[in-house]
Every structure is written in structure tokens, then in C-alpha cells.
Design a protein around this motif. Structure first.
Motif, PDB file in Angstrom:
ATOM      1  N   ARG A 156     -90.999  -5.604  36.575  1.00 49.47           N
ATOM      2  CA  ARG A 156     -91.776  -6.486  37.461  1.00 49.47           C
ATOM      3  C   ARG A 156     -92.702  -5.676  38.377  1.00 49.47           C
ATOM      4  O   ARG A 156     -93.905  -5.928  38.459  1.00 49.47           O
ATOM      5  CB  ARG A 156     -90.822  -7.322  38.322  1.00 49.47           C
ATOM      6  N   ILE A 157     -92.121  -4.713  39.086  1.00 51.53           N
ATOM      7  CA  ILE A 157     -92.917  -3.966  40.069  1.00 51.53           C
ATOM      8  C   ILE A 157     -93.807  -2.938  39.361  1.00 51.53           C
ATOM      9  O   ILE A 157     -95.017  -2.876  39.623  1.00 51.53           O
ATOM     10  CB  ILE A 157     -91.996  -3.299  41.113  1.00 51.53           C
ATOM     11  N   ASP A 176     -90.978   3.507  29.523  1.00 56.15           N
ATOM     12  CA  ASP A 176     -89.899   2.526  29.684  1.00 56.15           C
ATOM     13  C   ASP A 176     -89.369   2.209  28.290  1.00 56.15           C
ATOM     14  O   ASP A 176     -89.981   1.450  27.535  1.00 56.15           O
ATOM     15  CB  ASP A 176     -90.445   1.246  30.366  1.00 56.15           C
ATOM     16  N   THR A 209     -87.561   2.145  38.339  1.00 55.13           N
ATOM     17  CA  THR A 209     -86.387   1.739  37.560  1.00 55.13           C
ATOM     18  C   THR A 209     -85.282   1.342  38.536  1.00 55.13           C
ATOM     19  O   THR A 209     -85.348   1.693  39.713  1.00 55.13           O
ATOM     20  CB  THR A 209     -85.854   2.919  36.720  1.00 55.13           C
ATOM     21  N   GLU A 214     -77.989   6.380  34.181  1.00 57.72           N
ATOM     22  CA  GLU A 214     -79.048   7.024  33.401  1.00 57.72           C
ATOM     23  C   GLU A 214     -80.216   7.500  34.272  1.00 57.72           C
ATOM     24  O   GLU A 214     -80.854   8.505  33.971  1.00 57.72           O
ATOM     25  CB  GLU A 214     -79.549   5.984  32.395  1.00 57.72           C
ATOM     26  N   MET A 218     -82.961  11.375  37.582  1.00 60.63           N
ATOM     27  CA  MET A 218     -83.860  11.377  36.429  1.00 60.63           C
ATOM     28  C   MET A 218     -84.956  12.439  36.628  1.00 60.63           C
ATOM     29  O   MET A 218     -85.439  13.051  35.687  1.00 60.63           O
ATOM     30  CB  MET A 218     -84.499   9.991  36.340  1.00 60.63           C
ATOM     31  N   ILE A 236     -90.324   4.352  45.525  1.00 57.49           N
ATOM     32  CA  ILE A 236     -90.190   3.132  46.324  1.00 57.49           C
ATOM     33  C   ILE A 236     -89.077   2.293  45.683  1.00 57.49           C
ATOM     34  O   ILE A 236     -88.912   1.115  45.983  1.00 57.49           O
ATOM     35  CB  ILE A 236     -91.546   2.339  46.346  1.00 57.49           C
ATOM     36  N   ARG A 238     -85.268   3.379  44.314  1.00 55.21           N
ATOM     37  CA  ARG A 238     -83.926   3.593  44.861  1.00 55.21           C
ATOM     38  C   ARG A 238     -83.716   5.080  45.106  1.00 55.21           C
ATOM     39  O   ARG A 238     -84.110   5.917  44.281  1.00 55.21           O
ATOM     40  CB  ARG A 238     -82.840   3.101  43.881  1.00 55.21           C
ATOM     41  N   ASP A 262     -89.639   5.610  50.170  1.00 54.91           N
ATOM     42  CA  ASP A 262     -89.185   4.483  51.001  1.00 54.91           C
ATOM     43  C   ASP A 262     -87.664   4.345  50.981  1.00 54.91           C
ATOM     44  O   ASP A 262     -87.097   3.607  51.771  1.00 54.91           O
ATOM     45  CB  ASP A 262     -89.823   3.186  50.465  1.00 54.91           C
ATOM     46  N   HIS A 285     -86.992   2.161  54.101  1.00 53.67           N
ATOM     47  CA  HIS A 285     -86.677   1.080  53.147  1.00 53.67           C
ATOM     48  C   HIS A 285     -87.289  -0.263  53.576  1.00 53.67           C
ATOM     49  O   HIS A 285     -86.566  -1.251  53.770  1.00 53.67           O
ATOM     50  CB  HIS A 285     -85.156   0.952  52.969  1.00 53.67           C
ATOM     51  N   ALA A 288     -89.520  -4.302  50.902  1.00 50.69           N
ATOM     52  CA  ALA A 288     -89.425  -5.760  50.742  1.00 50.69           C
ATOM     53  C   ALA A 288     -89.740  -6.507  52.037  1.00 50.69           C
ATOM     54  O   ALA A 288     -89.669  -7.738  52.081  1.00 50.69           O
ATOM     55  CB  ALA A 288     -88.021  -6.132  50.280  1.00 50.69           C
TER      56      ALA A 288
END
Ligand code: NAD
Length: 311
Positions: A156-157, A176, A209, A214, A218, A236, A238, A262, A285, A288
């Protein structure tokens, strides 16, 4: 007819509460500070059919056990790590969340952070506003136009960041392994088969992601070495997807020109190693945090809970 009783233990935006309150078959208890008093929640939960929380209410096995009438737990937001999903599923209690409500907020924050890192805007701001210096030569940036943006995670993002980056005349590539090539092609984005290729070709890299076994770490020293010198890195998504110590070292060495972050591996945190790195733009953070996204999330979760209650 017995009304469905809904308990909201944390702050959610007004439109979501209003939507619930105007239902003739629903009775709402809205106590946005209740999450601080777990014993009180345990005491009153037996009378409720639905519980709406954010991330502050520990929805434990004990709470679910006492909630004999509970049919649904709604998380106004994305992450459900405060909810014992296994215990809920064993009791047939549905857990719903609102993952789409903050897509645009996070997308726009990413674009803002990308520009801020490319031009070191916060540093220039601090120099002029706080230090009262006029340092035009010091803040030399890079342009987005003509650069290749590598997007890791084209959901989505990630895909919306891609669309906006194209409007900035960037070439966009994505990695992806879980999406169809056509989705990227439709948006004029090249999907690459190997992460390595994205690392090698991109001038700016942004991760979108989820954090999974996984994707944790990364991006480490190993991956950063494969990137172009002077790459810009963004997280931005996790904390922990990009290894923080390795990013710190790459910023210090100059391998990474600038970064924007973030999210952190431990939150809240005011002593993360990245806060000491040069050329990094950080926010606590807030991806949102827009009025629109909080409204979206509240309305989505209210509708989800209603649907679950009414079967
Ligand atoms: P999404 O599920 O729509 O997209 C995630 C994408 O990542 C999917 O397309 C998936 O196939 C891909 N993916 C999964 N594992 C991968 C891997 N190993 N390699 C490459 N791609 C992989 O999710 P979204 O709504 O776009 O959210 C993306 C991230 O942004 C999540 O981590 C979410 O928690 C985070 N987020 C952060 C904020 C914030 O406040 N900063 C706000 C909203 C979302």
C-alpha cells in the motif's frame, strides 16, 4: 432487545465514536484514559460485547477470559502486538484492525522525509533559527529528479511512494517477491527479482515492508556495502529492518550521504545510537499522525466492530 455494549479504552477520533453512538442497537462507553487502569478494565469487561483499543491496552489472556460476552476486539491502527491473538482465537473472539487508514499519512511522511534528507532541511532550519547563522554554502543537497528510487516492499505505502516519486521525475524500481509484476508495470515501476540489484542501482532506498523474521536486519553492513557511495536511506516502516548500528557507522563514514528514520527498534527511545549520527533526519514515529488518518482509522474500526457484532 439487549444492546451491544462497546468499551473504548483509549483515545480514538470523534467521528468513529459518533458513528457507534448513533446506532440504535449499540451502547458506547468511551474512557480514553482507562488503558492506564488495567484492574478496572478487568473488573468491567464481563459486561461488554466489544473492546476497542490502540496499542496501550494489554489485551491479555486474563482479560479475554473475563470478557465472557466479548465477540470482537478492535485495534484502532495496525499493529496487534498488544493483543493475545492465540487466546482470542481459542475463545472465538474476532480481532480486527485498520491497516489502510494511515496509508496516505505514512506515504506523505515518506516524501517529506525524502526531501528533508536530500536537502538536509532540518539542519539548515536549526542553523538559521536556533544558531542564527546564515550558512548557504554548508547545505548543499541532491535533487530527486533523474535519480533512481529503490522501494523495498511494494504494498500500500510503497506503491504510493512510487507514484509520487515518478511525479518528481525519478526512475522507480521495486523489490517485492510477493507481488505480481503487472502491479508494478501498471504504475510504470520496474520490479527487480533480486534485492542485490535494487541495492546496486538505487540512489535513494526506502523500505516499506512489515517487520518479520525475514525483514529484520534486511539491511545490514553487508547490504550497505553493495549500495552506491552517497546513497540516501529511509526507514518509515518499522525499526530494525535497517540495522541501526550499521546505519550509524555508514553515516559516520559517509558511505550513506543521509538518512531519514521515523521508527526505531525500541520505542519510545531518546537515546538510540542513530540520534548521534550525522546527516540524519529523525521523527518520533509520527508517520501516521495526521488528523485525516486518525479519523479514517476510527471510522474503519467502528465499522469493522459493528459488522462483527451483528454477525
Ligand atoms: P502492505 O502489507 O500493504 O505492504 C507491505 C509489502 O511488503 C507487501 O507488498 C509485501 O509483499 C512486502 N514484503 C513483505 N516481506 C517482504 C520482503 N522480505 N521483501 C520485500 N518485500 C516484502 O503494508 P503497508 O500498509 O504498505 O505498510 C508497510 C510498512 O509501513 C509496515 O511495516 C507498517 O507497519 C509501516 N507503517 C508505518 C507507519 C509509521 O507511522 N511510520 C504508518 C503506517 C505503516
Amino acid at each position: 432487545m439487549e444492546k451491544f455494549k462497546v468499551l473504548i479504552t483509549e483515545h480514538i477520533a470523534e467521528p468513529g465514536i459518533e458513528l457507534l453512538k448513533k446506532q440504535p442497537d449499540v451502547e458506547v462507553t468511551y474512557d480514553p484514559e482507562l488503558f492506564r487502569n488495567f484492574d478496572r478494565i478487568l473488573e468491567i469487561i464481563p459486561e461488554y460485547h466489544a473492546l476497542i483499543t490502540r496499542s496501550g491496552t494489554p489485551v491479555t489472556e486474563e482479560l479475554l477470559e473475563r470478557g465472557k460476552k466479548l465477540k470482537v476486539v478492535g485495534r484502532a491502527g495496525v499493529g496487534v502486538d498488544n493483543i493475545d491473538l492465540e487466546a482470542a482465537s481459542r475463545r472465538g473472539i474476532l480481532v480486527v484492525n485498520a491497516p489502510t487508514g494511515n496509508t496516505l499519512a505514512a506515504t506523505e511522511h515518506t516524501m517529506g522525509m525524502m526531501l528533508a534528507a536530500a536537502r538536509l532541511i532540518p539542519y539548515a532550519h536549526k542553523s538559521l533559527k536556533e544558531e542564527r547563522k546564515w550558512e548557504r554554502k554548508k547545505f548543499m543537497g541532491v535533487e530527486l529528479a533523474g535519480k533512481t528510487l529503490g522501494i523495498i516492499g511494494f504494498g500500500r505505502i510503497g506503491s504510493r511512494v512510487g507514484i509520487r516519486a515518478k511525479a518528481f521525475d525519478m526512475k522507480v524500481i521495486a523489490y517485492d517477491p510477493y507481488i505480481k509484476k503487472e502491479k508494478a508495470e501498471r504504475l510504470g515501476v520496474e520490479l527487480v527479482d533480486e534485492l542485490e540489484e535494487l541495492l546496486r542501482r538505487s540512489d535513494i532506498i526506502t523500505v516499506h515492508t512489515p517487520l518479520t523474521e525475514e525483514t529484520r536486519n534486511m539491511i545490514t553492513k553487508r547490504e550497505i556495502e553493495k549500495m552506491k557511495d552517497g546513497v540516501i536511506l529511509l526507514n518509515i516502516a518499522r525499526g530494525g529492518i535497517i540495522n541501526e548500528k550499521d546505519l550509524y557507522e555508514a553515516l559516520v563514514s559517509g558511505k550513506v550521504r543521509a538518512a531519514a528514520v521515523d521508527v526505531f527498534s525500541k520505542e519510545p527511545s531518546t537515546d538510540n545510537i542513530l540520534l548521534d549520527a550525522p546527516n540524519i533526519v529523525v521523527t518520533p514515529h509520527i508517520g501516521a499522525n495526521t488528523f485525516e488518518s486518525q479519523t479514517n482509522v476510527a471510522v474503519i474500526i467502528a465499522n469493522q466492530v459493528l459488522a462483527a457484532l451483528r454477525g
